[in-house]
Design a protein around this motif. Structure first.
Motif, PDB file in Angstrom:
ATOM      1  N   GLY A 159       0.799  -1.214   0.000  1.00  0.00           N
ATOM      2  CA  GLY A 159       0.000   0.000   0.000  1.00  0.00           C
ATOM      3  C   GLY A 159       0.830   1.262   0.000  1.00  0.00           C
ATOM      4  N   LYS A 160       2.118   1.141   0.376  1.00  0.00           N
ATOM      5  CA  LYS A 160       3.001   2.300   0.332  1.00  0.00           C
ATOM      6  C   LYS A 160       3.568   2.437  -1.079  1.00  0.00           C
ATOM      7  CE  LYS A 160       4.346   2.397   5.192  1.00  0.00           C
ATOM      8  NZ  LYS A 160       3.291   1.540   5.696  1.00  0.00           N
ATOM      9  N   ARG A 161       3.837   3.638  -1.469  1.00  0.00           N
ATOM     10  CA  ARG A 161       4.360   3.885  -2.813  1.00  0.00           C
ATOM     11  C   ARG A 161       5.880   3.738  -2.813  1.00  0.00           C
ATOM     12  NH1 ARG A 161       0.820   6.160  -6.390  1.00  0.00           N
ATOM     13  NH2 ARG A 161      -1.215   6.772  -5.548  1.00  0.00           N
ATOM     14  N   ARG A 162       6.320   2.562  -2.408  1.00  0.00           N
ATOM     15  CA  ARG A 162       7.762   2.308  -2.352  1.00  0.00           C
ATOM     16  C   ARG A 162       7.993   0.815  -2.546  1.00  0.00           C
ATOM     17  NH1 ARG A 162      11.865   3.520   2.747  1.00  0.00           N
ATOM     18  NH2 ARG A 162      13.806   3.309   1.577  1.00  0.00           N
ATOM     19  N   PRO A 163       8.850   0.435  -3.473  1.00  0.00           N
ATOM     20  CA  PRO A 163       9.123  -0.999  -3.663  1.00  0.00           C
ATOM     21  C   PRO A 163       9.915  -1.566  -2.486  1.00  0.00           C
ATOM     22  CG  PRO A 163      10.607   0.306  -5.003  1.00  0.00           C
ATOM     23  CD  PRO A 163       9.642   1.279  -4.379  1.00  0.00           C
ATOM     24  N   PHE A 164       9.934  -2.898  -2.375  1.00  0.00           N
ATOM     25  CA  PHE A 164      10.633  -3.527  -1.257  1.00  0.00           C
ATOM     26  C   PHE A 164      11.536  -4.655  -1.736  1.00  0.00           C
ATOM     27  CE2 PHE A 164       6.361  -5.525  -1.446  1.00  0.00           C
ATOM     28  CZ  PHE A 164       6.716  -6.828  -1.732  1.00  0.00           C
ATOM     29  N   PHE A 165      12.564  -4.900  -0.950  1.00  0.00           N
ATOM     30  CA  PHE A 165      13.468  -6.029  -1.140  1.00  0.00           C
ATOM     31  C   PHE A 165      13.556  -6.767   0.188  1.00  0.00           C
ATOM     32  CE2 PHE A 165      18.003  -7.499  -0.677  1.00  0.00           C
ATOM     33  CZ  PHE A 165      17.910  -8.591  -1.513  1.00  0.00           C
ATOM     34  N   ALA A 166      13.028  -7.990   0.234  1.00  0.00           N
ATOM     35  CA  ALA A 166      13.078  -8.809   1.442  1.00  0.00           C
ATOM     36  C   ALA A 166      13.994 -10.000   1.189  1.00  0.00           C
ATOM     37  CB  ALA A 166      11.687  -9.294   1.823  1.00  0.00           C
ATOM     38  N   LEU A 167      15.024 -10.145   2.001  1.00  0.00           N
ATOM     39  CA  LEU A 167      15.917 -11.298   1.933  1.00  0.00           C
ATOM     40  C   LEU A 167      15.601 -12.184   3.126  1.00  0.00           C
ATOM     41  CD1 LEU A 167      18.291 -12.695   0.522  1.00  0.00           C
ATOM     42  CD2 LEU A 167      19.843 -11.320   1.921  1.00  0.00           C
ATOM     43  N   ILE A 168      14.982 -13.344   2.855  1.00  0.00           N
ATOM     44  CA  ILE A 168      14.555 -14.264   3.907  1.00  0.00           C
ATOM     45  C   ILE A 168      15.491 -15.464   3.887  1.00  0.00           C
ATOM     46  CG2 ILE A 168      12.621 -15.560   4.869  1.00  0.00           C
ATOM     47  CD1 ILE A 168      10.751 -13.848   3.127  1.00  0.00           C
ATOM     48  N   THR A 169      16.254 -15.646   4.960  1.00  0.00           N
ATOM     49  CA  THR A 169      17.354 -16.611   4.963  1.00  0.00           C
ATOM     50  C   THR A 169      17.289 -17.517   6.191  1.00  0.00           C
ATOM     51  OG1 THR A 169      18.708 -14.904   6.031  1.00  0.00           O
ATOM     52  CG2 THR A 169      18.910 -15.116   3.653  1.00  0.00           C
ATOM     53  N   PRO A 170      16.437 -18.533   6.170  1.00  0.00           N
ATOM     54  CA  PRO A 170      16.344 -19.433   7.327  1.00  0.00           C
ATOM     55  C   PRO A 170      17.687 -20.114   7.615  1.00  0.00           C
ATOM     56  CG  PRO A 170      14.593 -19.871   5.724  1.00  0.00           C
ATOM     57  CD  PRO A 170      15.551 -18.949   5.073  1.00  0.00           C
ATOM     58  N   ASN A 171      17.935 -20.398   8.888  1.00  0.00           N
ATOM     59  CA  ASN A 171      19.132 -21.182   9.240  1.00  0.00           C
ATOM     60  C   ASN A 171      18.899 -22.670   8.980  1.00  0.00           C
ATOM     61  OD1 ASN A 171      17.321 -20.684  11.644  1.00  0.00           O
ATOM     62  ND2 ASN A 171      18.502 -22.434  12.388  1.00  0.00           N
ATOM     63  N   ALA A 172      17.647 -23.112   8.970  1.00  0.00           N
ATOM     64  CA  ALA A 172      17.331 -24.511   8.650  1.00  0.00           C
ATOM     65  C   ALA A 172      17.542 -24.750   7.156  1.00  0.00           C
ATOM     66  CB  ALA A 172      15.877 -24.796   9.019  1.00  0.00           C
ATOM     67  N   PRO A 173      17.873 -25.999   6.764  1.00  0.00           N
ATOM     68  CA  PRO A 173      18.013 -27.204   7.592  1.00  0.00           C
ATOM     69  C   PRO A 173      19.443 -27.518   8.032  1.00  0.00           C
ATOM     70  CG  PRO A 173      17.984 -27.832   5.286  1.00  0.00           C
ATOM     71  CD  PRO A 173      17.854 -26.338   5.317  1.00  0.00           C
ATOM     72  N   HIS A 174      20.233 -26.467   8.314  1.00  0.00           N
ATOM     73  CA  HIS A 174      21.610 -26.647   8.790  1.00  0.00           C
ATOM     74  C   HIS A 174      21.608 -27.448  10.095  1.00  0.00           C
ATOM     75  CE1 HIS A 174      25.688 -25.611  10.069  1.00  0.00           C
ATOM     76  NE2 HIS A 174      25.894 -25.018   8.900  1.00  0.00           N
ATOM     77  N   ASP A 175      22.692 -28.221  10.316  1.00  0.00           N
ATOM     78  CA  ASP A 175      22.803 -28.922  11.590  1.00  0.00           C
ATOM     79  C   ASP A 175      23.028 -27.898  12.721  1.00  0.00           C
ATOM     80  OD1 ASP A 175      25.554 -28.194  11.785  1.00  0.00           O
ATOM     81  OD2 ASP A 175      26.180 -30.016  10.799  1.00  0.00           O
ATOM     82  N   PRO A 176      22.730 -28.235  13.964  1.00  0.00           N
ATOM     83  CA  PRO A 176      22.194 -29.504  14.438  1.00  0.00           C
ATOM     84  C   PRO A 176      20.779 -29.723  13.909  1.00  0.00           C
ATOM     85  CG  PRO A 176      22.083 -27.887  16.186  1.00  0.00           C
ATOM     86  CD  PRO A 176      22.848 -27.243  15.066  1.00  0.00           C
TER      87      PRO A 176
END
Length: 300
Positions: A169-186
């Motif tokens: 709804g805002k007049r501004r583009p977005f960049f989302a970097l979503i970086t889960p730690n899974a499925p790294h061990d443990p």
């Protein structure tokens, strides 16, 4: 983080269930010969700078060899200069000292863990909150440690979706970097219900948890795609799915490739690369050689 090319049903895995990644696969341009570095911090450095990681001072994942050169220009800096709102949710792993924090490297919103993984600490400045766990982890939210509730992957996607909801709804583009730690061990699974489809299949305890962690990532990818549909943003949003290196659990399906994480063969460097932009990109396989180094210049 350590999900290989073979850990997707659309790539022939006979056991793992990934319906949402298969949906994304069907709707995307798929680079079938896409390569990254064989471990996490080097891949992340190359991805975020468009340069070989050694040129930005990243030569390992520990011992302060994971710290991104302070002179490096980053993708979020470039996008922010073009008017984008920028957010990072999950793993950073390019330096934990104040000068290296992602908020100083172009990200305006940050909800992350420290070090190379939840609970991981090494000599020097690379480290997470002491004793941190995959369930109800402490997260560093905009520079302040807060206690979260839930499984780590869910926590990071929740934070990302909340931020995206604020952006729409805002007049501004977005960049989302979503970086889960899974499925790294443990290999800590989200719970018994996620493990159930993989019990009694001749898999090791670690393999069962590993697949359960990926199934949970798949569900969160589905949540993201559904929200973009609900918000009428799907045709205005480029969704890119990548992983940072080959898989790390020996003996599992690996799409016929030699090697795994940490090695120079395709099993360590060839990863999924899905690019979805409805109405703009025609879905299908692209056999041309491509790599993490190509992402920054392409988006720029």
């Amino acid at each position: 983080d350590d999900q290989g090319y073979g850990e997707i049903g659309a790539h022939g895995n006979p056991i793992l269930r990934t319906p949402n990644l298969e949906r994304l696969h069907a709707e995307s341009v798929r680079f079938t010969d896409f390569h990254v570095s064989p471990t996490c911090a080097p891949t992340r450095a190359a991805l975020i700078t468009g340069r070989h990681e050694f040129r930005s001072g990243v030569t390992h994942t520990i011992a302060e060899r994971e710290r991104l050169d302070l002179k490096a220009c980053t993708l979020p800096e470039a996008l922010k200069s073009a008017g984008y709102a920028t957010g990072l949710f999950g793993k950073w792993h390019l330096g934990d000292g104040p000068a290296y924090h992602p908020s100083r490297r172009g990200f305006q919103k940050t909800v992350i863990h420290g070090g190379g993984g939840i609970g991981q600490t090494y000599p020097g400045s690379c480290g997470d909150a002491p004793g941190n766990t995959y369930h109800d982890p402490w997260v560093l939210a905009d520079g302040r440690w807060v206690k979260s509730a839930g499984y780590c992957t869910d926590v990071f996607f929740d934070a990302a979706l909340e931020w995206l909801d604020e952006r729409r709804g805002k007049r501004r583009p977005f960049f989302a970097l979503i970086t889960p730690n899974a499925p790294h061990d443990p290999f800590v699974s989200p719970g018994p219900e996620w493990e159930a489809p993989y019990q009694g299949r001749g898999l090791s305890t670690n393999a069962v948890a590993y697949y359960a962690m990926i199934a949970n990532i798949d569900a969160n990818v589905g949540r993201l795609l559904d929200r973009l549909d609900e918000w009428h943003l799907a045709t205005r949003t480029l969704v890119i799915f990548l992983t940072d290196n080959g898989h790390s659990v020996p003996g599992l399906y690996n799409a016929g490739m030699r090697g795994a994480k940490g090695g120079p063969y395709q099993g360590g460097t060839r990863v999924p690369s899905f690019w979805r932009w409805p109405g703009q990109f025609t879905p299908g396989d692209r056999p041309q050689l491509a790599a993490h180094l190509d992402v920054f210049p392409t988006l720029a």
